[in-house]
Enzyme design. Structure first.
Site, PDB file in Angstrom:
ATOM      1  N   GLY A 103       0.805  -1.218   0.000  1.00  0.00           N
ATOM      2  CA  GLY A 103       0.000   0.000   0.000  1.00  0.00           C
ATOM      3  C   GLY A 103       0.834   1.261   0.000  1.00  0.00           C
ATOM      4  O   GLY A 103       0.542   2.202  -0.711  1.00  0.00           O
TER       5      GLY A 103
ATOM      6  N   ILE B 111      -0.691  -5.502   5.233  1.00  0.00           N
ATOM      7  CA  ILE B 111      -0.402  -5.026   3.878  1.00  0.00           C
ATOM      8  C   ILE B 111       0.891  -5.636   3.339  1.00  0.00           C
ATOM      9  O   ILE B 111       1.559  -5.051   2.481  1.00  0.00           O
ATOM     10  CB  ILE B 111      -0.355  -3.488   3.831  1.00  0.00           C
ATOM     11  CG1 ILE B 111       0.694  -2.927   4.798  1.00  0.00           C
ATOM     12  CG2 ILE B 111      -1.709  -2.906   4.149  1.00  0.00           C
ATOM     13  CD1 ILE B 111       0.880  -1.415   4.709  1.00  0.00           C
TER      14      ILE B 111
ATOM     15  N   THR C 254       3.309  -6.661   5.518  1.00  0.00           N
ATOM     16  CA  THR C 254       4.370  -6.363   6.473  1.00  0.00           C
ATOM     17  C   THR C 254       4.555  -7.437   7.528  1.00  0.00           C
ATOM     18  O   THR C 254       5.528  -7.401   8.277  1.00  0.00           O
ATOM     19  CB  THR C 254       4.061  -5.034   7.184  1.00  0.00           C
ATOM     20  OG1 THR C 254       2.749  -5.123   7.752  1.00  0.00           O
ATOM     21  CG2 THR C 254       4.097  -3.869   6.197  1.00  0.00           C
TER      22      THR C 254
ATOM     23  N   GLY D 133       0.268   0.617  13.546  1.00  0.00           N
ATOM     24  CA  GLY D 133      -0.537  -0.586  13.518  1.00  0.00           C
ATOM     25  C   GLY D 133      -0.224  -1.548  14.646  1.00  0.00           C
ATOM     26  O   GLY D 133      -1.085  -1.850  15.488  1.00  0.00           O
TER      27      GLY D 133
ATOM     28  N   ILE E  70      11.972  -5.039  19.450  1.00  0.00           N
ATOM     29  CA  ILE E  70      11.696  -5.607  18.125  1.00  0.00           C
ATOM     30  C   ILE E  70      10.897  -6.895  18.318  1.00  0.00           C
ATOM     31  O   ILE E  70      11.364  -7.847  18.947  1.00  0.00           O
ATOM     32  CB  ILE E  70      12.999  -5.872  17.361  1.00  0.00           C
ATOM     33  CG1 ILE E  70      13.747  -4.548  17.132  1.00  0.00           C
ATOM     34  CG2 ILE E  70      12.712  -6.557  16.041  1.00  0.00           C
ATOM     35  CD1 ILE E  70      12.987  -3.499  16.342  1.00  0.00           C
TER      36      ILE E  70
ATOM     37  N   ASN F 203       9.744  -9.106  15.977  1.00  0.00           N
ATOM     38  CA  ASN F 203      10.216 -10.227  15.165  1.00  0.00           C
ATOM     39  C   ASN F 203      11.384  -9.736  14.311  1.00  0.00           C
ATOM     40  O   ASN F 203      11.189  -8.914  13.410  1.00  0.00           O
ATOM     41  CB  ASN F 203       9.082 -10.741  14.270  1.00  0.00           C
ATOM     42  CG  ASN F 203       9.470 -11.975  13.464  1.00  0.00           C
ATOM     43  OD1 ASN F 203      10.576 -12.095  12.953  1.00  0.00           O
ATOM     44  ND2 ASN F 203       8.535 -12.902  13.333  1.00  0.00           N
TER      45      ASN F 203
ATOM     46  N   GLN G 170      11.296  -4.827   6.927  1.00  0.00           N
ATOM     47  CA  GLN G 170      10.738  -3.477   6.908  1.00  0.00           C
ATOM     48  C   GLN G 170      11.828  -2.414   6.805  1.00  0.00           C
ATOM     49  O   GLN G 170      11.707  -1.458   6.037  1.00  0.00           O
ATOM     50  CB  GLN G 170       9.900  -3.250   8.163  1.00  0.00           C
ATOM     51  CG  GLN G 170       8.567  -3.954   8.132  1.00  0.00           C
ATOM     52  CD  GLN G 170       7.716  -3.485   6.974  1.00  0.00           C
ATOM     53  OE1 GLN G 170       7.233  -2.367   6.944  1.00  0.00           O
ATOM     54  NE2 GLN G 170       7.541  -4.342   5.983  1.00  0.00           N
TER      55      GLN G 170
ATOM     56  N   GLY H  57       6.867   1.739  16.052  1.00  0.00           N
ATOM     57  CA  GLY H  57       6.612   1.387  14.657  1.00  0.00           C
ATOM     58  C   GLY H  57       7.869   1.493  13.817  1.00  0.00           C
ATOM     59  O   GLY H  57       8.703   2.383  14.015  1.00  0.00           O
TER      60      GLY H  57
ATOM     61  N   GLU I 211       8.052   2.960   8.530  1.00  0.00           N
ATOM     62  CA  GLU I 211       8.348   4.169   7.764  1.00  0.00           C
ATOM     63  C   GLU I 211       9.755   4.715   7.996  1.00  0.00           C
ATOM     64  O   GLU I 211      10.337   5.340   7.117  1.00  0.00           O
ATOM     65  CB  GLU I 211       7.333   5.270   8.121  1.00  0.00           C
ATOM     66  CG  GLU I 211       5.998   4.738   8.572  1.00  0.00           C
ATOM     67  CD  GLU I 211       4.795   5.262   7.805  1.00  0.00           C
ATOM     68  OE1 GLU I 211       4.969   6.003   6.844  1.00  0.00           O
ATOM     69  OE2 GLU I 211       3.672   4.899   8.197  1.00  0.00           O
TER      70      GLU I 211
END
Length: 696
Positions: free
Chosen positions: A234, A461, A463, A504, A586, A588, A595, A659, A662
């Protein structure tokens, strides 16, 4: 319940949905085919501003397989909305080239596409304006920048401080329009059943999509169901509800049959969002040792005539470095262009390109190592809000990254290293991204066979959300991960915030933990007895999130790049990328590395390749396919490494996680541009870094 003592969080659990994906059993939006299905193909405006005066539907309706041609003259009426982009086929007005103005519905996708191409539309065209420039006479100050930040902020007197600062850097940087291009294009299958509407859609938020679509059709949300168990990427483009979703539902309502609508790659460049082009002026005033006295960051952007979307470009400068005098501003102009929306690391990605490029220029002006310069300007608390940081390990990331990269002993002189025709250079930039947590809800059920089912309307999505939620639930239940099944991607499940803003896992994970804790307590009261129908518990985190203590919550990182530039042609290759991040616990390491590396690759793509080129005469983006809009592929990533520090932060969520979706993108483009300057002595302030900008 028995106590296993097995801990899942922190382990490199394989993707729990891997088998479904590699065997083709994972069903994406377009792969849903209800009975009596028909196909829709949109017609797009060929002018950038004006009115539709005639739509020649008669000839189209005579074509083989055509069921309907829908346009503003015969389309079902929608309820008013704050988002004029979603007023699909409700007016004869055209606001931008590529806007949906009609749709043809036919028995086959081929018939629909051919007939749509035959539809003749006459316009009363008007002069359009697609020219985004800082001195545009219609530039204005928006009330806020998305999602709800102040447009402008100021501390102290930056103008006076810049006047007296011993060292001043004052430059303008620009980034072009960039288009999200996930592997799976957008698609919707719409099915009406009586008064109810079901949408199979590729969306980053089933709950959010339902809440937008329902009022458009005058329905309570309970009568709309959005199903999106698998999404093929996405990058933010599937956060907002786009016109094609409304068009599919509208067409299905008109013809009384399920409708499938697939957005082509070319259409995506007009109707599914993009990152606004930016022009940014950054001024830094410092002592001769590089310590900042003043920082100003002025951002200029575009939005559409229909909807105001203000990219939060300069907000990162508010908290990044210590300086007593500071100002950030955002200015916006409404043009005859598609509406920009979210794209991975919105605001931070373009904003940090400008800020971190300027910091590199300041390091050179002061004769200070670029890593050391950033360390010297480390703030003790958030410079904008005055709040303490929940944790901030930027300096540790810079130090560890420098060690791993081999930064020590770097010759700061530009153009000093050459191997044959290749000029070599290295650069550094900082990364950051805020840590958000939004209210969500979850349900968990203990099955009689010892298994557990976790239900939440989250979105995966690509991730690995299913996987990390499985791990989070397993630990909260004190059960092996293999006994936990996670259901996501359906608005019929407990409401959840969308997948975006790197919030998320933190948001969904909190809800899952609380629901699991409630289930464990209930099972304890029952003495561990699970009846044939199972035992359920649920949780809603709205009150917890609203009541959380005030901290400045951010993840941080450091990006290092080594580039080679051909001295004759200007061709630039990134030889190495290395990132070190501090992002809480973290969950995983396998999915986390994916990511980080994916984000860094996207940052490389931003630096060297991505650019949507506006044709001012026709008011449209010229390069609207992969033949001309270039993104980084595996061959462009020769050596890329991502590491992270062990970071404990008790002020985040039950998992202690931040998160990471990004932050990998943030700062990479600046690190590459700084490395290019180190290699060549040429400072590129306008992305992307093309050959013509280096060969002079």
């Amino acid at each position: 319940m028995t106590t296993t003592g097995i801990r899942s969080v922190g382990g490199a659990l394989d993707r729990v949905d891997a088998l479904e994906k590699v065997t083709g059993r994972a069903r994406y939006a377009y792969e849903n085919s209800p009975r009596e299905l028909v196909y829709a193909f949109p017609v797009q405006a060929t002018v950038a501003k004006g009115e539709i005066v005639h739509v020649g539907v008669d000839a189209v309706l005579k074509q083989p397989g055509v069921i309907a041609a829908i346009w503003h003259g015969n389309a079902p009426r929608l309820a008013p909305s704050d988002d004029d982009e979603l007023a699909v086929l409700q007016s004869r007005r055209v606001a931008y080239r590529g806007q949906y103005i009609a749709v043809v519905v036919a028995e086959t996708p081929e018939d629909a596409r051919e007939a749509a191409g035959m539809l003749r539309v006459e316009y009363a065209a008007e002069d359009h304006d697609v020219d985004m420039r800082p001195d545009h006479p219609r530039m204005y100050r928006p009330d806020h920048v998305n999602p709800n930040f102040q447009s402008d902020t100021q501390r102290g007197d930056p103008d006076a401080a810049l006047t007296t600062a011993p060292v001043v850097v004052d430059h303008t940087y620009s980034t072009p329009a960039e288009h999200n291009n996930p592997m799976e294009p957008h698609a919707t299958v719409a099915l009406w059943d009586g008064d109810g509407l079901t949408l199979f859609d590729s969306t980053q938020g089933a709950s959010a999509l339902r809440s937008v679509i329902a009022p458009l059709f005058g329905m309570p949300p309970a009568q709309v169901r959005v199903i999106a168990p698998y999404i093929g990427g996405g990058f933010g483009s599937k956060i907002e509800v786009h016109p094609h979703v409304v068009l599919a539902a509208l067409a299905a309502k008109q013809v009384g049959r399920p409708v499938k609508l697939a957005v082509t790659r070319q259409q995506m460049f007009a109707i599914t969002g993009y990152r606004t082009p930016t022009v940014q002026r950054v001024r830094l005033g410092a002592e001769t040792d590089g310590r900042l006295i003043a920082v100003t960051h002025d951002a200029f952007e575009q939005t559409s005539i229909l909807v105001e979307f203000a990219e939060p470009t300069a907000i990162v400068t508010r908290m990044m470095y210590a300086a007593p005098h500071r100002r950030t501003t955002h200015r916006l102009v409404r043009l005859n262009v598609p509406t920009p929306t979210w794209m991975r690391a919105p605001g931070e990605a373009p904003g940090m390109f400008a800020l971190e490029s300027a910091m590199d220029e300041l390091a050179i002006a002061c004769g200070v190592d670029p890593v050391e310069l950033r360390v010297r300007n480390e703030p003790a608390k958030d410079p904008d809000t005055g709040l303490p940081f929940s944790s901030r390990n930027l300096v540790a990331c810079l130090r560890e990254g420098a060690r791993r990269f081999g930064w020590a002993g770097r010759d700061p002189e530009p153009g000093a290293r050459r191997v044959g025709r290749t000029l070599l250079g290295t650069g550094v930039a900082a990364s950051t991204y805020p840590t958000y947590r939004a209210p969500s809800s979850a349900r968990v059920r203990a099955e009689p066979d010892g298994r557990f089912t976790v239900s939440i309307a989250a979105a995966d999505i690509g991730t690995g959300a299913r996987t990390v939620l499985t791990q989070i639930a397993a630990d909260a239940l004190d059960a092996p991960a293999g006994l936990v099944h996670v259901e996501v991607g359906d608005s019929a499940l407990p409401w959840a915030v969308l997948a975006g803003g790197s919030m998320g896992t933190g948001s969904w994970g909190t809800a899952v933990v609380r629901a699991c804790e409630a289930l464990v307590a209930e099972l304890g009261r029952r003495g561990g007895d699970v009846p044939p129908g199972g035992v359920e518990a649920a949780a809603d985190t709205s009150q917890e999130v609203r009541g959380q203590a005030e901290f400045a919550r951010h993840a941080f990182g450091a990006q290092f790049a080594e580039v080679g530039v051909d001295a004759d042609t200007g061709e630039t290759r990134v030889h190495r990328l290395l990132g070190v991040f501090a992002a809480g616990r973290i969950i995983n390491p396998k999915t986390a590395r994916s990511q980080f590396v994916g984000g860094m690759t996207m940052g490389l793509s931003m630096a060297l390749m991505e650019e949507s080129v506006m044709d001012r005469e026709f008011g449209d983006y010229l390069n609207h396919d992969f033949a001309q809009y270039h993104v980084a592929a595996h061959a462009d990533v020769r050596d890329i490494e991502a590491f992270w520090l062990e970071e404990e932060d008790p002020h985040l969520n039950p998992m202690g996680s931040k998160g990471i979706g990004e932050i990998g993108t943030v700062g990479t483009a600046a690190a590459v541009a700084n490395a290019v300057h180190h290699a060549t002595g040429v400072r590129i302030r306008d992305l992307p870094i093309r050959l013509d900008k280096l060969v002079r």
